[in-house]
Design a protein around this motif. Structure first.
Motif, short mmCIF file in Angstrom:
data_model
loop_
_atom_site.label_atom_id
_atom_site.label_comp_id
_atom_site.label_asym_id
_atom_site.label_seq_id
_atom_site.Cartn_x
_atom_site.Cartn_y
_atom_site.Cartn_z
N PHE A 56 -55.41 32.05 -19.26
CA PHE A 56 -56.15 30.81 -19.07
C PHE A 56 -57.62 30.90 -19.43
CE2 PHE A 56 -58.60 31.30 -15.16
CZ PHE A 56 -57.94 32.26 -14.45
N THR A 57 -58.15 32.08 -19.74
CA THR A 57 -59.54 32.16 -20.18
C THR A 57 -59.66 32.23 -21.69
OG1 THR A 57 -59.53 34.55 -19.95
CG2 THR A 57 -60.31 33.28 -18.07
N GLY A 58 -58.56 32.46 -22.38
CA GLY A 58 -58.61 32.46 -23.84
C GLY A 58 -59.17 33.73 -24.43
N LYS A 59 -58.90 34.88 -23.81
CA LYS A 59 -59.39 36.15 -24.36
C LYS A 59 -58.80 36.39 -25.74
CE LYS A 59 -59.44 41.11 -23.34
NZ LYS A 59 -59.04 42.15 -22.37
N CYS A 60 -57.53 35.99 -25.91
CA CYS A 60 -56.86 36.12 -27.18
C CYS A 60 -56.67 34.74 -27.79
CB CYS A 60 -55.50 36.82 -27.01
SG CYS A 60 -55.64 38.46 -26.27
N ILE A 61 -56.11 34.68 -28.98
CA ILE A 61 -55.87 33.39 -29.63
C ILE A 61 -55.00 32.53 -28.75
CG2 ILE A 61 -54.71 32.28 -31.58
CD1 ILE A 61 -55.61 34.56 -33.30
N VAL A 62 -55.38 31.30 -28.58
CA VAL A 62 -54.69 30.39 -27.66
C VAL A 62 -53.96 29.32 -28.46
CG1 VAL A 62 -55.03 28.66 -25.85
CG2 VAL A 62 -56.40 30.75 -25.88
N VAL A 63 -52.74 29.04 -28.07
CA VAL A 63 -52.01 27.91 -28.63
C VAL A 63 -52.28 26.72 -27.73
CG1 VAL A 63 -49.77 26.99 -29.26
CG2 VAL A 63 -50.23 29.43 -29.53
N MET A 64 -52.81 25.67 -28.29
CA MET A 64 -53.17 24.51 -27.48
C MET A 64 -51.96 23.96 -26.75
SD MET A 64 -56.37 23.79 -27.55
CE MET A 64 -56.54 22.05 -27.22
N ALA A 65 -52.11 23.74 -25.45
CA ALA A 65 -51.02 23.18 -24.66
C ALA A 65 -50.85 21.70 -24.98
CB ALA A 65 -51.29 23.36 -23.18
N GLN A 66 -51.92 21.06 -25.33
CA GLN A 66 -51.85 19.66 -25.74
C GLN A 66 -53.10 19.33 -26.53
OE1 GLN A 66 -52.70 20.53 -22.68
NE2 GLN A 66 -54.75 19.67 -22.70
N GLU A 67 -52.96 18.40 -27.48
CA GLU A 67 -54.10 18.03 -28.31
C GLU A 67 -54.90 16.88 -27.69
OE1 GLU A 67 -53.03 17.32 -32.31
OE2 GLU A 67 -51.74 19.07 -32.47
N SER A 68 -54.25 16.11 -26.85
CA SER A 68 -54.91 14.92 -26.31
C SER A 68 -55.87 15.24 -25.17
CB SER A 68 -53.86 13.93 -25.81
OG SER A 68 -53.13 14.48 -24.74
N GLY A 69 -55.68 16.36 -24.50
CA GLY A 69 -56.54 16.73 -23.39
C GLY A 69 -56.24 15.95 -22.13
N LYS A 70 -55.10 15.26 -22.08
CA LYS A 70 -54.79 14.42 -20.92
C LYS A 70 -54.25 15.22 -19.75
CE LYS A 70 -53.71 10.31 -23.70
NZ LYS A 70 -52.64 9.34 -24.08
N ARG A 71 -53.67 16.37 -20.02
CA ARG A 71 -53.02 17.12 -18.95
C ARG A 71 -54.07 17.73 -18.01
NH1 ARG A 71 -49.46 20.44 -21.79
NH2 ARG A 71 -50.23 22.48 -21.19
N LYS A 72 -53.89 17.49 -16.72
CA LYS A 72 -54.84 17.97 -15.73
C LYS A 72 -54.33 19.18 -14.95
CE LYS A 72 -57.46 14.55 -16.86
NZ LYS A 72 -58.62 14.79 -17.76
N LYS A 73 -53.03 19.43 -15.02
CA LYS A 73 -52.42 20.56 -14.32
C LYS A 73 -51.57 21.36 -15.30
CE LYS A 73 -52.21 18.22 -9.84
NZ LYS A 73 -51.32 17.78 -8.73
N PRO A 74 -51.40 22.65 -15.08
CA PRO A 74 -50.64 23.48 -16.02
C PRO A 74 -49.14 23.26 -15.91
CG PRO A 74 -51.27 24.79 -14.12
CD PRO A 74 -51.93 23.44 -13.95
N ASN A 75 -48.44 23.59 -16.98
CA ASN A 75 -46.98 23.67 -16.99
C ASN A 75 -46.57 25.13 -17.06
OD1 ASN A 75 -46.40 20.87 -16.99
ND2 ASN A 75 -46.76 20.76 -19.20
N ILE A 76 -45.60 25.51 -16.25
CA ILE A 76 -45.11 26.88 -16.21
C ILE A 76 -43.62 26.89 -16.50
CG2 ILE A 76 -44.75 28.92 -14.76
CD1 ILE A 76 -47.22 28.10 -13.18
N LEU A 77 -43.19 27.81 -17.35
CA LEU A 77 -41.76 28.02 -17.59
C LEU A 77 -41.34 29.29 -16.87
CD1 LEU A 77 -39.05 27.51 -19.01
CD2 LEU A 77 -39.96 28.72 -21.00
N VAL A 78 -40.32 29.19 -16.04
CA VAL A 78 -39.75 30.36 -15.36
C VAL A 78 -38.38 30.61 -15.96
CG1 VAL A 78 -39.02 31.34 -13.16
CG2 VAL A 78 -41.00 29.81 -13.24
N THR A 79 -38.23 31.74 -16.63
CA THR A 79 -36.99 32.06 -17.32
C THR A 79 -36.52 33.45 -16.93
OG1 THR A 79 -35.90 32.07 -19.49
CG2 THR A 79 -38.14 32.95 -19.38
N GLY A 80 -35.38 33.84 -17.45
CA GLY A 80 -34.79 35.13 -17.10
C GLY A 80 -33.28 35.03 -17.03
N THR A 81 -32.62 36.15 -17.01
CA THR A 81 -31.17 36.20 -16.91
C THR A 81 -30.69 35.50 -15.65
OG1 THR A 81 -31.25 38.37 -18.02
CG2 THR A 81 -29.19 37.79 -16.91
#
Length: 230
Positions: free
Chosen positions: A46-71
């Protein structure tokens, strides 16, 4: 070979002093070196130390989205439910959603599951994901748009523990063996790394209730300190 969705790559974000101070506090108060390593990985997201893929271009999102995956059997739904309660984010169990909204192409007797229609699922979720504040819980991850997620959590469980969990669920031998082999070869972790920017992906141990509690606490801290990508 899995193909990544088309995404917009942008330059790293500047680390804010507030984010840096929060991370230093959390790291100093972590109970183990492994927990500190997890915090550092999350901090980089979340600080962008590495290259960041934009979560959204509009900037409207105020809270993060999390994906929880696994077997299957690694505790995705248990952890996601607890995390949603701790953070007041919206928990979306894809398996339940598919059944409730008929987002499938029928039943597969061999796999003993519904045949998920990926396009219908993505269409159903588009608006709510743009709003943000969601915890998506599913054993697959490669078909979701990368821009949806700010963090991808891959839960991992010891093979013997996983075997017992799936046996108690009544999985037939072929389905049980396939899932245990999937965990042995870390298929879901590799899928996540191939489908998302690697610095978004965090692997967390999930063998018991103590692991789940620790993971919920760590992710709750990350969510509270999350800053909107700009």
């Amino acid at each position: 070979m899995l193909q990544k969705p088309n995404v917009k790559i942008v330059q790293p974000l500047l680390k804010s002093q507030k984010c840096r101070q929060s991370f230093i506090f959390l790291r100093r108060n972590s109970s183990s070196s492994s927990e500190a390593a997890i915090l550092e990985s999350l901090f980089n997201i979340f600080t962008g130390k590495c290259i960041v893929v934009m979560a959204q271009e509009s900037g409207k999102r105020k809270k993060p989205n999390i994906l929880v995956t696994g077997t299957p059997g690694t505790g995705k739904t248990t952890m996601s439910t607890a995390l949603a309660e701790a953070t007041q984010l919206n928990h979306i169990n894809i398996g339940d959603l598919v059944k409730e909204k008929n987002l499938h192409d029928g039943w597969d007797d061999e796999l003993d599951s519904y045949i998920l229609n990926e396009d219908l699922v993505c269409d159903e979720l588009e608006d709510v994901m743009e709003e943000g504040g969601n915890i998506v819980d599913y054993h697959g991850c490669d078909f979701f748009p990368e821009r949806w997620f700010d963090c991808v959590v891959v839960l991992q469980t010891d093979n013997s523990v996983l075997y017992d969990r799936l046996s108690k669920r009544g999985y037939k031998d072929s389905k049980l063996s396939n899932n245990v082999e999937c965990e042995i070869f870390q298929i879901l972790l590799e899928e996540a790394k191939e489908s998302y920017a690697e610095d978004k992906v965090v692997a967390l141990k999930s063998d018991n209730i103590e692991d789940i509690s620790r993971n919920v606490a760590t992710l709750t801290d990350w969510i509270r300190n999350w800053s909107i990508p700009v």
